[in-house]
Design an enzyme around this catalytic site. Structure first.
Site, PDB file in Angstrom:
ATOM      1  CB  SER A   1      -0.861   0.067   1.184  1.00 14.49           C
ATOM      2  OG  SER A   1      -1.941   0.788   1.056  1.00 14.49           O
TER       3      SER A   1
ATOM      4  CG  ASP B   1      -6.076  -3.495  -3.865  1.00 13.91           C
ATOM      5  OD1 ASP B   1      -6.858  -2.764  -3.196  1.00 13.91           O
ATOM      6  OD2 ASP B   1      -4.865  -3.318  -3.722  1.00 13.91           O
TER       7      ASP B   1
ATOM      8  CG  HIS C   1      -4.865  -3.482   0.123  1.00 16.92           C
ATOM      9  ND1 HIS C   1      -4.518  -2.754  -1.084  1.00 16.92           N
ATOM     10  CD2 HIS C   1      -4.229  -2.813   1.066  1.00 16.92           C
ATOM     11  CE1 HIS C   1      -3.686  -1.712  -0.796  1.00 16.92           C
ATOM     12  NE2 HIS C   1      -3.549  -1.809   0.443  1.00 16.92           N
TER      13      HIS C   1
END
Length: 500
Positions: free
Chosen positions: A180, A434, A459
């Site tokens: 991320s 995602d 994710h």
């Protein structure tokens, strides 16, 4: 809301929704993965590490502020092969580093095979790494040193220190790993400090989710696609729910009914509360898309396996003839899957959407300075209420909250935007489920700037512990990532032999 997605929405998606919602500030990290909830649940293997602190400069790029702060980092060297065994270095995200350490099972699983030391470095202004202690968030003057550039410099200096003070580490090849925002940092770390790290794995890293790099609506299109393919009418009924909420919330009795139907901790009392309620629901659907894992997990909240397909969409299969109340009853049951799968929550708190281990306010500030990530919806290609992106509206809200205005093009200027072909040794992994893949690198740029797509992945699934229910695509992705690590390490050792 005249046009721009508020800071709130942004952050909410990010992972947390603070009380900024009343400011209608949706910046954009709807992003990072939501925040603020309860205790961490885990069924993963126990891990052991040392907690250490390093005296880090507050300002790496100026000379007037010469203060230091204690940067926390975690070290696990049980499998490290001395001398010069590799170091896997996690570039900390916007939150408590222990949370990321516990959720990055891939690093723990490959450490023994690589003979690697693991280092998890906390990002400044998050967790315990506060440059000005309790005053770190007191005003903009103290927040001024919260930037990705300062954080990358922290990582570089920390690694140099480790190589200096740890016997046998002087020539250890270092590989940066992150997911991320942490994945964005790992890729940028390799770009900016190739002398420090030999390669990087950037998992679910939306390095192109910036102005004029990708369409602002793609993020929410992917969220919608996840629901559309998980059940008949699932996305269509979420799209219809917004009007139903507007209809029902138009009266005092309707607000009371909504509050009771959704088991809200704080009853809805007026139109503004209804607006915030819809933002909370929107972030709920986003977070479900991000953590649509093939097994029971608790990354943001405790959830069943394949939560959207197996459970959530089962409550949203109505045809178009149902009443607003029937539709919203189903929506309430679907939302409770996310917030109360365990059955332990006495009520649903609309001020939180995920774990409290993530730092919402810090991310809000970063979104209002250099992490400007445009997002928008049209209600046609996605299942949300139409909302345009307006940089000016966003800038005005940032100015009203923090007294600063964002630099829309700075990330592209400092990190290269889409012109990164001159760099090397970076893996960009993305999951097809995602929504953050919308701003990620999803095709190879060169032989050493490679994309690994995981069609059944949410994710940064590849960074999580392996599981017997993992789809073949993530197993293959981890195997390929490990091969690249081994290649980079071998190349470093060959260079060392030539040197000595």
């Amino acid at each position: 809301m005249a046009g721009g997605r508020s800071l709130d929405t942004i952050a909410a998606t990010s992972i947390v929704t603070l009380c900024l919602a009343c400011l209608h500030v949706t910046s954009l990290k709807s992003q990072l993965f939501t925040r603020l909830g309860g205790l961490r649940y885990t069924t993963e293997p126990p891990i052991s590490y040392k907690t250490l602190y390093f005296d880090q400069k507050i300002d790496h790029f100026g000379f007037l502020q010469d203060g230091t702060f204690k940067q926390r980092y975690l070290v696990a060297d049980n499998h490290w092969q001395q001398p010069n065994g590799p170091i896997l270095f996690y570039t900390g995200n916007e939150g408590d580093i222990t949370w990321f350490c516990n959720n990055t099972g891939f690093m723990w699983e490959v450490a023994e095979q690589l003979g690697a030391m693991l280092v998890f470095a906390e990002h400044r202004y998050y967790g315990e790494s506060l440059p000005f202690g309790q005053d770190s968030y007191s005003d903009v003057k103290h927040l001024n040193y919260l930037t990705s550039e300062q954080a990358l410099a922290d990582f570089a200096v920390l690694i140099q220190n480790i190589k200096t003070i740890v016997p046998g580490a002087q020539n250890s090849p270092v590989i940066a790993i992150g997911g991320s925002y942490g994945g964005m940092l790992s890729s940028w770390f390799r770009m900016k400090y190739p002398n420090i790290v030999v390669g990087a794995l950037a998992a679910s890293a939306p390095i192109w989710q910036f102005p004029d790099m990708v369409p602002c609506g793609d993020f929410y299109k992917i969220v919608t696609q996840d629901f559309a393919k998980s059940g008949k009418n699932c996305d269509a009924n979420i799209r219809r729910s917004w009007k139903a909420i507007n209809n029902v919330s138009s009266s005092v009795s309707g607000l009371q009914w909504l509050s009771e139907e959704f088991s809200l901790c704080s009853p809805l009392k007026n139109k503004n509360d209804a607006v915030s309620f819809k933002s909370w629901l929107q972030e709920t659907w986003v977070n479900l898309a991000m953590v649509d894992y093939p097994y029971e997990a608790n990354f943001l909240q405790p959830l069943p396996r394949w939560p959207i397909q197996k459970v959530v969409c089962k409550y949203l299969g109505f045809d178009a003839t149902v009443s607003d109340e029937q539709l919203l009853h189903g929506v309430a049951q679907a939302a409770k899957v996310y917030y109360n799968y365990t059955g332990n929550a006495p009520c649903l708190n609309t001020s939180q959407t995920a774990t409290s281990s993530l730092g919402a306010l810090g991310w809000f500030f970063q979104a209002c300075t250099e992490m400007v990530m445009p997002m928008c919806t049209d209600g046609v290609q996605d299942m949300f209420e139409p909302e345009e992106w307006s940089f000016q509206a966003f800038s005005d809200e940032c100015n009203s909250v923090f007294g600063v205005r964002p630099r829309a093009d700075w990330a592209g200027t400092v990190y290269g935007g889409k012109k990164i072909g001159s760099h090397s040794n970076i893996i960009f992994s993305n999951g097809g489920l995602d929504p953050w893949s919308a701003g990620g690198v999803t095709s190879n740029i060169s032989q050493s700037l490679v994309s690994i797509m995981i069609p059944d992945g949410a994710h940064h699934l590849d960074l999580r512990y392996s599981n017997k229910l993992d789809p073949p695509s993530v197993r293959a992705a981890r195997a390929l990532e490990l091969k690249y690590f081994q290649k980079w390490i071998r190349c470093t050792y060959r260079s060392l032999r030539r040197k000595f």
